[in-house]
Design a protein around this motif. Sequence first.
Motif, PDB file in Angstrom:
ATOM      1  N   VAL A   1       0.846  -1.192   0.000  1.00 16.24           N
ATOM      2  CA  VAL A   1       0.000   0.000   0.000  1.00 16.24           C
ATOM      3  C   VAL A   1       0.881   1.241   0.000  1.00 16.24           C
ATOM      4  O   VAL A   1       1.774   1.363   0.837  1.00 16.24           O
ATOM      5  CB  VAL A   1      -0.918   0.016   1.245  1.00 16.24           C
ATOM      6  CG1 VAL A   1      -1.767   1.280   1.246  1.00 16.24           C
ATOM      7  CG2 VAL A   1      -1.804  -1.221   1.248  1.00 16.24           C
TER       8      VAL A   1
ATOM      9  N   LYS B   1      -1.401   6.757   0.690  1.00 11.41           N
ATOM     10  CA  LYS B   1      -2.748   6.228   0.921  1.00 11.41           C
ATOM     11  C   LYS B   1      -2.972   5.938   2.400  1.00 11.41           C
ATOM     12  O   LYS B   1      -4.043   6.218   2.952  1.00 11.41           O
ATOM     13  CB  LYS B   1      -2.951   4.969   0.087  1.00 11.41           C
ATOM     14  CG  LYS B   1      -4.359   4.387   0.195  1.00 11.41           C
ATOM     15  CD  LYS B   1      -4.525   3.184  -0.725  1.00 11.41           C
ATOM     16  CE  LYS B   1      -5.943   2.612  -0.594  1.00 11.41           C
ATOM     17  NZ  LYS B   1      -6.109   1.416  -1.488  1.00 11.41           N
ATOM     18  N   ILE B   2      -1.947   5.378   3.063  1.00 13.95           N
ATOM     19  CA  ILE B   2      -2.057   5.089   4.492  1.00 13.95           C
ATOM     20  C   ILE B   2      -2.250   6.375   5.280  1.00 13.95           C
ATOM     21  O   ILE B   2      -3.080   6.451   6.196  1.00 13.95           O
ATOM     22  CB  ILE B   2      -0.802   4.340   4.976  1.00 13.95           C
ATOM     23  CG1 ILE B   2      -0.696   2.973   4.299  1.00 13.95           C
ATOM     24  CG2 ILE B   2      -0.813   4.166   6.490  1.00 13.95           C
ATOM     25  CD1 ILE B   2       0.594   2.241   4.570  1.00 13.95           C
TER      26      ILE B   2
ATOM     27  N   LYS C   1      -3.535   9.199   4.242  1.00 10.66           N
ATOM     28  CA  LYS C   1      -4.883   9.723   4.004  1.00 10.66           C
ATOM     29  C   LYS C   1      -5.918   8.974   4.830  1.00 10.66           C
ATOM     30  O   LYS C   1      -6.860   9.571   5.385  1.00 10.66           O
ATOM     31  CB  LYS C   1      -5.219   9.631   2.520  1.00 10.66           C
ATOM     32  CG  LYS C   1      -4.469  10.640   1.653  1.00 10.66           C
ATOM     33  CD  LYS C   1      -4.852  10.485   0.188  1.00 10.66           C
ATOM     34  CE  LYS C   1      -4.091  11.490  -0.682  1.00 10.66           C
ATOM     35  NZ  LYS C   1      -4.418  11.335  -2.120  1.00 10.66           N
ATOM     36  N   GLN C   2      -5.754   7.650   4.920  1.00  9.54           N
ATOM     37  CA  GLN C   2      -6.686   6.851   5.725  1.00  9.54           C
ATOM     38  C   GLN C   2      -6.608   7.225   7.196  1.00  9.54           C
ATOM     39  O   GLN C   2      -7.641   7.337   7.881  1.00  9.54           O
ATOM     40  CB  GLN C   2      -6.384   5.358   5.536  1.00  9.54           C
ATOM     41  CG  GLN C   2      -6.754   4.816   4.168  1.00  9.54           C
ATOM     42  CD  GLN C   2      -6.347   3.367   3.983  1.00  9.54           C
ATOM     43  OE1 GLN C   2      -5.474   2.868   4.688  1.00  9.54           O
ATOM     44  NE2 GLN C   2      -6.967   2.687   3.021  1.00  9.54           N
ATOM     45  N   LEU C   3      -5.392   7.440   7.702  1.00  9.63           N
ATOM     46  CA  LEU C   3      -5.231   7.844   9.096  1.00  9.63           C
ATOM     47  C   LEU C   3      -5.842   9.214   9.337  1.00  9.63           C
ATOM     48  O   LEU C   3      -6.482   9.460  10.374  1.00  9.63           O
ATOM     49  CB  LEU C   3      -3.745   7.844   9.466  1.00  9.63           C
ATOM     50  CG  LEU C   3      -3.078   6.466   9.548  1.00  9.63           C
ATOM     51  CD1 LEU C   3      -1.568   6.620   9.746  1.00  9.63           C
ATOM     52  CD2 LEU C   3      -3.667   5.655  10.690  1.00  9.63           C
ATOM     53  N   ASP C   4      -5.652  10.136   8.367  1.00 11.51           N
ATOM     54  CA  ASP C   4      -6.238  11.468   8.508  1.00 11.51           C
ATOM     55  C   ASP C   4      -7.766  11.397   8.540  1.00 11.51           C
ATOM     56  O   ASP C   4      -8.429  12.106   9.322  1.00 11.51           O
ATOM     57  CB  ASP C   4      -5.786  12.367   7.346  1.00 11.51           C
ATOM     58  CG  ASP C   4      -4.323  12.758   7.457  1.00 11.51           C
ATOM     59  OD1 ASP C   4      -3.768  12.638   8.580  1.00 11.51           O
ATOM     60  OD2 ASP C   4      -3.741  13.194   6.449  1.00 11.51           O
ATOM     61  N   HIS C   5      -8.319  10.507   7.695  1.00 10.03           N
ATOM     62  CA  HIS C   5      -9.771  10.347   7.660  1.00 10.03           C
ATOM     63  C   HIS C   5     -10.284   9.788   8.983  1.00 10.03           C
ATOM     64  O   HIS C   5     -11.314  10.252   9.517  1.00 10.03           O
ATOM     65  CB  HIS C   5     -10.154   9.429   6.504  1.00 10.03           C
ATOM     66  CG  HIS C   5     -11.630   9.161   6.394  1.00 10.03           C
ATOM     67  ND1 HIS C   5     -12.547  10.151   6.064  1.00 10.03           N
ATOM     68  CD2 HIS C   5     -12.345   8.018   6.593  1.00 10.03           C
ATOM     69  CE1 HIS C   5     -13.759   9.638   6.064  1.00 10.03           C
ATOM     70  NE2 HIS C   5     -13.661   8.336   6.379  1.00 10.03           N
ATOM     71  N   MET C   6      -9.575   8.798   9.533  1.00  6.82           N
ATOM     72  CA  MET C   6      -9.965   8.229  10.820  1.00  6.82           C
ATOM     73  C   MET C   6      -9.884   9.265  11.930  1.00  6.82           C
ATOM     74  O   MET C   6     -10.762   9.329  12.801  1.00  6.82           O
ATOM     75  CB  MET C   6      -9.067   7.024  11.152  1.00  6.82           C
ATOM     76  CG  MET C   6      -9.277   5.828  10.224  1.00  6.82           C
ATOM     77  SD  MET C   6      -8.025   4.530  10.458  1.00  6.82           S
ATOM     78  CE  MET C   6      -8.355   4.083  12.156  1.00  6.82           C
TER      79      MET C   6
ATOM     80  N   GLN D   1     -12.877  11.508  11.729  1.00  8.18           N
ATOM     81  CA  GLN D   1     -14.085  10.857  12.242  1.00  8.18           C
ATOM     82  C   GLN D   1     -14.102  10.842  13.768  1.00  8.18           C
ATOM     83  O   GLN D   1     -15.141  11.080  14.394  1.00  8.18           O
ATOM     84  CB  GLN D   1     -14.163   9.432  11.705  1.00  8.18           C
ATOM     85  CG  GLN D   1     -14.504   9.345  10.227  1.00  8.18           C
ATOM     86  CD  GLN D   1     -14.589   7.919   9.748  1.00  8.18           C
ATOM     87  OE1 GLN D   1     -13.741   7.085  10.090  1.00  8.18           O
ATOM     88  NE2 GLN D   1     -15.627   7.607   8.966  1.00  8.18           N
TER      89      GLN D   1
END
Length: 356
Positions: free
Chosen positions: A329, A333-334, A336-341, A344
């Motif tokens: 990965v 991308k990782i 961005k996923q952490l930022d999204h989490m 939330q």
Amino acid sequence: MKSTQFRLDELARHVNGQVIGHSDLSISALASLAAADAQSISFVSHEKHLADAQQSHAAALIVTEQLRLRLPQQQNFIVVENPYLAFALLSHVFEHKVLARGIEATAQIAESAIIAEDAYIGHYVVIGEHCVIGSNTIIQAHSTISDGTEIGRDCFIAHHVAFDCAVKVGDRVRIHSNTVIGGEGFGFAPYQAKWHRIAQLGSVRIGHDVRIGSNCSIDRGALDDTILENGVIIDNLVQIAHNVVIGENTAIAAKCGIAGSTKIGKNCILAGGVGVVGHIEIADNVQLTGMSMITKNILQAGTYSSGTSFLETGQWKRAAIRFKQLADVPLTKIVKQLDHMQAQIESLETILKLRK
């Protein structure tokens, strides 16, 4: 072998300790708490060993004053600030020593070699031209000392040690069996799909108070010398390649490998199985934990680790799959996923605050 007897007060003087109990008590051995008998002395370095000390049959114990007060059933003590250090010092008192001096008839020594009168040269030792062997140095059977090697005072060279170039060795150095000092370094120049050997023209310089275990290889330098500075201690089965420099009082545990032209600072500790690539620098006061692989410079003191700690086999296999998936990965991308989490989580925290 006839055992040597020491009075308790004699042993206390060796460690600058205070006798509590019978100063004329006769001691013939230094032993563990479990194995000690009525002729032995043992030591207690930590309160976690108090239960064992209470059950021990030792005639006397080496302790701190605080630990002595917690052993009221014992009668004879040497009281010191550091029992483990006192044990280390007394181990030399009870150590079996090579008392023979002189040159055995089977040794082969070049006429130009200079051997101190109180040195010991064992059976089938070979000493080459222009070598120098210092006072009170012991060289045991079947060791080979090549031309131009100089070994200082009070050294101990065990059976089957080989010096393969004009090595310079300081005082009070101990080198154990089957170790090779100054063997040819692993130097080759690749050209047209072949490896072209590079003659190794340097040597090895070993400082004072160095200890090298058995089955080690300390390669000579390609041009400059490989150097072990004062106080370096090396365990068994260690490889040190050409032109490595190891700073004072650094300790290297078994099965470490250090590639060529690496410089390691003072007071470092390399735990078992550490690997170090070539042409890098490690600062003073660095500790490397077991099985670490060091691939770049370490320029600040501290403790460093690499590798994966052990898990139950099933867990390890699942973790290995996850590691591979993680590697596939892209890092962006990782992130961005952490930022999204994170966003939330912050949103949920805001909602909960509003409900209160």
